[in-house]
Design a protein around this motif. Structure first.
Motif, mmCIF file in Angstrom:
data_model
loop_
_atom_site.group_PDB
_atom_site.id
_atom_site.type_symbol
_atom_site.label_atom_id
_atom_site.label_comp_id
_atom_site.label_asym_id
_atom_site.label_seq_id
_atom_site.Cartn_x
_atom_site.Cartn_y
_atom_site.Cartn_z
ATOM 1 N N MET B 178 0.664 -1.162 0.185
ATOM 2 C CA MET B 178 -0.153 0.044 -0.081
ATOM 3 C C MET B 178 0.793 1.132 0.041
ATOM 4 N N ARG B 179 2.167 1.208 -0.501
ATOM 5 C CA ARG B 179 2.920 2.367 -0.274
ATOM 6 C C ARG B 179 2.492 3.380 -1.625
ATOM 7 N N VAL B 180 2.453 4.566 -1.409
ATOM 8 C CA VAL B 180 2.127 5.456 -2.307
ATOM 9 C C VAL B 180 3.101 5.192 -3.721
ATOM 10 N N LYS B 181 2.601 5.784 -4.732
ATOM 11 C CA LYS B 181 3.469 5.942 -5.940
ATOM 12 C C LYS B 181 4.875 6.560 -5.742
ATOM 13 N N GLY B 182 6.045 6.085 -6.069
ATOM 14 C CA GLY B 182 7.069 6.552 -5.866
ATOM 15 C C GLY B 182 7.831 6.148 -4.708
ATOM 16 N N MET B 183 7.081 5.782 -3.670
ATOM 17 C CA MET B 183 7.947 5.212 -2.445
ATOM 18 C C MET B 183 8.663 3.788 -2.418
ATOM 19 N N GLY B 184 9.708 3.759 -3.152
ATOM 20 C CA GLY B 184 10.498 2.731 -3.069
ATOM 21 C C GLY B 184 10.927 2.130 -1.687
ATOM 22 N N TRP B 185 11.573 1.120 -1.567
ATOM 23 C CA TRP B 185 11.818 0.603 -0.062
ATOM 24 C C TRP B 185 12.586 1.281 0.535
ATOM 25 N N PHE B 186 13.506 2.035 -0.324
ATOM 26 C CA PHE B 186 14.655 2.949 0.422
ATOM 27 C C PHE B 186 13.936 4.405 0.629
ATOM 28 N N LYS B 187 12.841 4.736 0.206
ATOM 29 C CA LYS B 187 12.045 6.120 0.453
ATOM 30 C C LYS B 187 11.352 6.005 1.546
ATOM 31 N N MET B 188 11.168 4.797 2.127
ATOM 32 C CA MET B 188 10.171 4.297 3.329
ATOM 33 C C MET B 188 10.915 5.266 4.496
ATOM 34 N N PRO B 189 9.985 6.018 5.367
ATOM 35 C CA PRO B 189 10.560 6.482 6.757
ATOM 36 C C PRO B 189 11.104 5.240 7.310
ATOM 37 N N LEU B 190 12.142 5.382 8.152
ATOM 38 C CA LEU B 190 12.856 4.397 9.120
ATOM 39 C C LEU B 190 11.667 3.721 10.079
ATOM 40 N N PHE B 191 10.948 4.611 10.468
ATOM 41 C CA PHE B 191 9.859 4.023 11.198
ATOM 42 C C PHE B 191 9.091 2.677 10.654
ATOM 43 N N ILE B 192 8.829 2.762 9.420
ATOM 44 C CA ILE B 192 8.278 1.842 8.900
ATOM 45 C C ILE B 192 9.290 0.542 8.529
ATOM 46 N N TRP B 193 10.541 0.802 8.299
ATOM 47 C CA TRP B 193 11.417 -0.142 8.301
ATOM 48 C C TRP B 193 11.315 -1.016 9.651
ATOM 49 N N SER B 194 11.244 -0.429 10.806
ATOM 50 C CA SER B 194 11.297 -0.897 12.002
ATOM 51 C C SER B 194 10.129 -1.732 12.173
ATOM 52 N N LEU B 195 8.915 -1.069 11.699
ATOM 53 C CA LEU B 195 7.709 -2.060 12.012
ATOM 54 C C LEU B 195 7.705 -3.095 11.213
ATOM 55 N N TYR B 196 8.226 -3.007 9.929
ATOM 56 C CA TYR B 196 8.766 -4.273 9.105
ATOM 57 C C TYR B 196 9.064 -5.334 10.113
ATOM 58 N N ALA B 197 10.429 -4.986 10.323
ATOM 59 C CA ALA B 197 11.189 -5.955 11.122
ATOM 60 C C ALA B 197 10.324 -6.435 11.977
ATOM 61 N N THR B 198 9.649 -5.717 13.115
ATOM 62 C CA THR B 198 9.021 -5.957 14.078
ATOM 63 C C THR B 198 8.058 -7.159 13.734
ATOM 64 N N SER B 199 7.266 -6.884 12.600
ATOM 65 C CA SER B 199 6.140 -7.666 12.375
ATOM 66 C C SER B 199 6.591 -9.071 11.852
ATOM 67 N N ILE B 200 7.938 -9.120 11.221
ATOM 68 C CA ILE B 200 8.540 -10.611 10.879
ATOM 69 C C ILE B 200 8.548 -11.216 12.317
ATOM 70 N N ILE B 201 9.124 -10.616 13.505
ATOM 71 C CA ILE B 201 9.294 -11.292 14.710
ATOM 72 C C ILE B 201 8.130 -11.759 15.180
ATOM 73 N N GLN B 202 7.192 -10.834 15.234
ATOM 74 C CA GLN B 202 5.717 -11.113 15.866
ATOM 75 C C GLN B 202 5.139 -12.313 15.233
ATOM 76 N N ILE B 203 5.228 -12.414 13.827
ATOM 77 C CA ILE B 203 4.604 -13.630 13.205
ATOM 78 C C ILE B 203 5.290 -14.749 13.429
ATOM 79 N N ILE B 204 6.577 -14.912 13.301
ATOM 80 C CA ILE B 204 7.312 -15.915 13.550
ATOM 81 C C ILE B 204 7.416 -16.550 14.832
ATOM 82 N N ALA B 205 7.683 -15.511 16.074
ATOM 83 C CA ALA B 205 8.045 -16.080 17.131
ATOM 84 C C ALA B 205 6.761 -16.474 18.086
#
Ligand SMILES: [Cu+2]
Ligand SMILES: [Cu+2]
Lengths: 323, 532
Positions: B178-205
């Motif tokens: 659901m990222r807007v047009k133009g927002m590639g992975w490295f144009k995401m705010p870092l808060f989003i990156w951290s939520l992404y990493a958090t979600s991985i742990i939440q789902i697996i652990a």
């Protein structure tokens, strides 16, 4: 009522961080700690100094309302602050691992002592002399001691701060700890694995004796032998941990109070009742689940095997005295 | 002055909240519950510290004390800190920061909120039905024999886990799709990156925790003989299972906090982040490594020496991505234009306290030292420096940062600074002393203690009053701001991420016109300099 077993301070000496180092490897542990602290102060100092410098130098002022320059990355810098900490961490890891192995592998000529933990007492058995003690571990100085430990109920953990040793005790399994004391004296033993109500009263003392004092201690044999029965009973009341559940002043605890117990009429959960005579008291210690006193739960562990006949007699004599 | 139509006033009535599918409202409802849990857990903490004022019995019996520290831990971990940032701030901010209308599955989002409420009710019920006294870790076999309500508490934690898993799934899909047009992975705010990493742990652990707690309940109710040594089970197996979840859970707590740190440092220094990719990838690295360090909780449990060696080694490795983040944040300040607004003060508190948590973590990861320090107050101090000094500082920093966006109101900057100062000072009073207590040999979870420890214990206890006052002041001025706070502009701090391009509070559908992203998230290069 919650009684404190021990108030003596046995760990007064020491430096800012640690109690006095009394085992052969304790100073190694402390040295590694100082090394890590030194590095921590250094790196923390760098981080904080840089932060404060930037805060002062680049704070927003009327002339300076936007960033002076946007440096977005510097790979050399990134590599530097990855590689240097990595190297230092590996040094710390290997140092810690080496000492750890040392602290885990007991020398072949160690004197073995068996440790049994139960809520909330430590029992010690000395196979080479046949002696047993409770809440008090006595060892000779300058001799490696290997403790072979197990628990009869829940998890406990055996901790002597002065020796820098600790190990959990697990039911159905043996764990070991070894140390060699370098100085005679009395030292504190704690239980460090949470084990229920009296976890914080599950203390014991380590007495380290000089070689000749130790021989004398062995010769004297069971230190309890010479005590009159009722005094011995009083001592066992705390040493064997009865104090955790039984009061002597009339207050009800996990178990019934001992005050006025002797010759009183007992009613049991089965509905029966009879007088608390010597035989009943003995049965209560050896087969506590046989008759459960009304209003209480059958949580008292059996002391069959861990109380000798003389000790049982001693406790009975003591109970008789608590009117 | 009339408010523009926004997500708060467009729909009215209690039902419009209870059945809302709006990620912003769900975030606010989470925030309310999480705040309640925080003060409840805090109350337990103040009470148990009060008991520790003297070595002897003061207010509580041993059993009550054991219940207090268990409830403090369980409430803070399961009800407060694990959901804290992702469920409240994450829910509110994530779609806004990526220019989306909502999360990918709004119904699922509401469902996970109600699952949280259900789980929380089980936990709260257990407070009244013979509060648990096992410690929040529920170690067997003690947890099997205690007569306290272990089952309802673990049921609660079991249910809460599903809420956590569903939120993780939702965020993961949202970030992917659901990222807007133009927002590639490295144009995401870092808060989003951290939520992404958090979600991985939440789902697996989290499923592992669910299985563990279910087995514990099975053992307690049916005696299946997996953890109970009396039935041939292995109590250490429980610890492995438990920490297989609970160590990664530490990173569920800290990763989103690190994300907030990146948002704060860029905004209040008016500067692009230093080393974007390093900060982003280090979140992923932490998430991955966090799965293979759980054994560092079992160094003295009789675990094999080889396993112990490997767990220690990997534990040291996790320090590296953490250090990288800290260095990059400090470097971001270089040549910035730094304003000392309250959120930035929390950034600084985090930097200071979390670093101490990190250094003492290295001490505890060192095998020979952990033998002495394990299960002493040193460990208690360490993880409070990480959890409170890290996560809670970032959480309240983020809360202050986004408060104007969430409620359209400004809070009192003066009181915000006062409370930050009290919290910082109070926290160090409570917990720095505990490092010394611990290395001196004071075991944790002790109701009575040796007289020689009293001065340090008493000082630590007095710190809780300062700390508590700080948080109470915060609750008061934040509440007051809702009633009579100044109206917040769209972008009070001059930030560059997308959530600040829309009015405060946002409209129901977030964006009037769908934004297009062409630059990185922290493009302060084009910042004009603020006029205040
Ligand atoms: Cu214990
Ligand atoms: Cu861990």
């Amino acid at each position: 009522m919650d009684t404190k077993l021990q108030t003596e301070n046995l760990m007064d000496n020491g430096n800012f961080w640690f109690p006095e180092a009394v085992s052969t490897f304790a100073t190694n542990v402390d040295t590694l700690y100082s090394f890590i602290m030194f590095l921590s102060y250094l790196f923390f100092g760098i981080i904080i100094a840089a932060t404060i410098y930037f805060l002062v130098k680049y704070r927003k002022t009327p002339q300076h309302r936007k960033a002076l320059k946007h440096i977005t990355h510097n790979n050399l810098l990134e590599i530097t602050w990855t590689v240097i900490p990595l190297f230092l961490l590996m040094v710390i890891f290997f140092w810690g691992f080496k000492d750890y192995l040392n602290m885990n592998i007991a020398p072949g000529d160690s004197q073995e002592i068996r440790v049994t933990a139960k809520k909330w007492v430590w029992d010690f058995y000395y196979p080479d002399t046949g002696l047993t003690t409770s809440s008090e571990l006595t060892v000779p100085v300058n001799k490696p001691i290997k403790l072979i430990m197990s628990s009869v109920d829940v998890l406990h953990s055996f901790f002597i701060p002065n020796m820098r040793v600790k190990k959990d005790l697990i039911p159905n399994r043996y764990t070991t700890v070894w140390f060699e004391a370098i100085k005679p004296g009395k030292y504190q033993i704690f239980c460090t694995e949470y084990c229920g109500k009296d976890h914080s009263n599950m203390l014991a003392t380590l007495t380290v004796l000089s070689e000749s004092d130790y021989q004398e201690w062995v010769k004297a044999g069971d230190p309890n032998k010479s005590l009159p029965l009722d005094q011995l009973g009083q001592k066992l009341y705390t040493d064997k941990g009865c104090v955790a559940c039984h009061s002597i002043d009339g207050t009800t605890n996990i178990g019934p109070t001992w005050k006025g117990l002797y010759q009183s009429n007992r009613t049991f959960t089965s509905g029966e009742s009879h007088i608390a005579d010597d035989n009943y008291l003995r049965e209560s210690m050896v087969k506590p689940m046989e008759e459960i006193v009304e209003g209480f739960q059958g949580v008292m562990p059996t002391f069959a095997g861990s109380l000798s006949d003389r000790e049982i007699d001693a406790i009975i004599e003591y109970i008789k005295k608590i009117k | 002055m009339t408010q523009h139509k926004n997500y708060l006033n467009e729909f009215k009535g209690i039902k419009s909240w209870l059945f809302t599918l709006d990620h912003k409202r769900i975030g606010i409802m989470y925030l309310a519950f999480i705040t309640f849990s925080f003060f409840l857990g805090g109350l337990f903490a103040v009470l148990l510290r009060l008991e520790l004022l003297t070595p002897d019995t003061l207010f509580f019996t041993a059993k009550q004390y054991n219940q207090l520290f268990t409830l403090h831990g369980a409430v803070m971990v399961f009800l407060f800190i694990i959901p804290s940032i992702p469920a409240s701030l994450g829910n509110f901010i994530l779609p806004l920061q990526i220019g989306a209308k909502d999360v990918a599955f709004p119904r699922l989002n509401l469902a996970s909120f109600y699952i949280y409420v259900l789980g929380a009710s089980f936990c709260l019920y257990s407070l009244f039905a013979g509060a648990v006294d096992t410690g929040w870790t529920f170690y067997t076999p003690y947890s099997l024999e205690t007569d306290t309500s272990v089952i309802s508490m673990t049921m609660g934690a079991f249910i809460l886990g599903f809420s956590s898993i569903l939120t993780g799934v939702n965020f993961l899909v949202t970030i992917h799709k659901m990222r807007v047009k133009g927002m590639g992975w490295f144009k995401m705010p870092l808060f989003i990156w951290s939520l992404y990493a958090t979600s991985i742990i939440q789902i697996i652990a989290t499923p592992v925790l669910a299985i563990t707690l279910l087995l514990l309940i099975g053992e307690k109710v049916m005696g299946i003989g997996i953890f109970n040594p009396a039935l041939g089970g292995d109590p250490i197996l429980f610890q492995h299972f438990f920490w297989f979840y609970s160590h990664p859970a530490v990173y569920i707590m800290i990763l989103p906090a690190m994300g907030i740190m990146s948002e704060l440092v860029t905004t209040y220094c008016k500067k692009d982040i230093f080393g974007y990719k390093f900060v982003a990838y280090s979140s992923i690295a932490i998430a991955v490594i966090s799965f293979v360090v759980w054994g560092h909780h079992l160094f003295v449990s009789g675990q094999s020496q080889y396993a112990t060696m490997i767990f220690s080694l990997i534990t040291f490795l996790v320090a590296i991505p953490t250090a990288i983040k800290i260095f990059n944040w400090v470097a971001t300040m270089y040549k910035g234009s730094i304003s000392f607004k309250a959120p930035f003060l929390y950034f600084l508190s985090f930097l200071f306290l979390f670093s101490i948590g990190g250094f003492t973590g290295v001490v505890l990861g060192t095998l020979s030292l952990d033998i002495h320090l394990h299960d002493t107050y040193y460990v208690v101090a360490h993880f409070h420096y990480v959890m409170v000094g890290g996560t809670v500082m970032a959480f309240v920093g983020g809360l202050h940062h986004w408060w104007p966006k969430m409620f359209g109101k400004m809070y009192s900057e003066f009181w915000a600074r006062v409370s930050c100062l009290l919290i910082f000072v109070g926290f160090n009073m409570v917990f720095f002393t505990q490092f010394i207590l611990g290395s001196k040999g004071m075991p944790r979870r002790y109701y009575n203690y040796l007289d020689q420890f009293q001065p340090l214990h008493a000082f630590s206890t007095s710190g809780t009053w300062v700390l508590g006052t700080g948080f109470i002041i915060m609750a008061v001025y934040l509440f007051m701001s809702l009633i009579k706070g100044e109206k917040a502009p769209a972008n009070p701090w001059g930030s560059t991420t997308l959530e600040w391009t829309i009015p405060s509070p946002p409209i129901h559908h977030n964006f009037e016109t769908i934004p297009v992203v062409t630059e990185g998230p922290y493009h302060y290069q084009k910042f004009e300099g603020d006029t205040t």
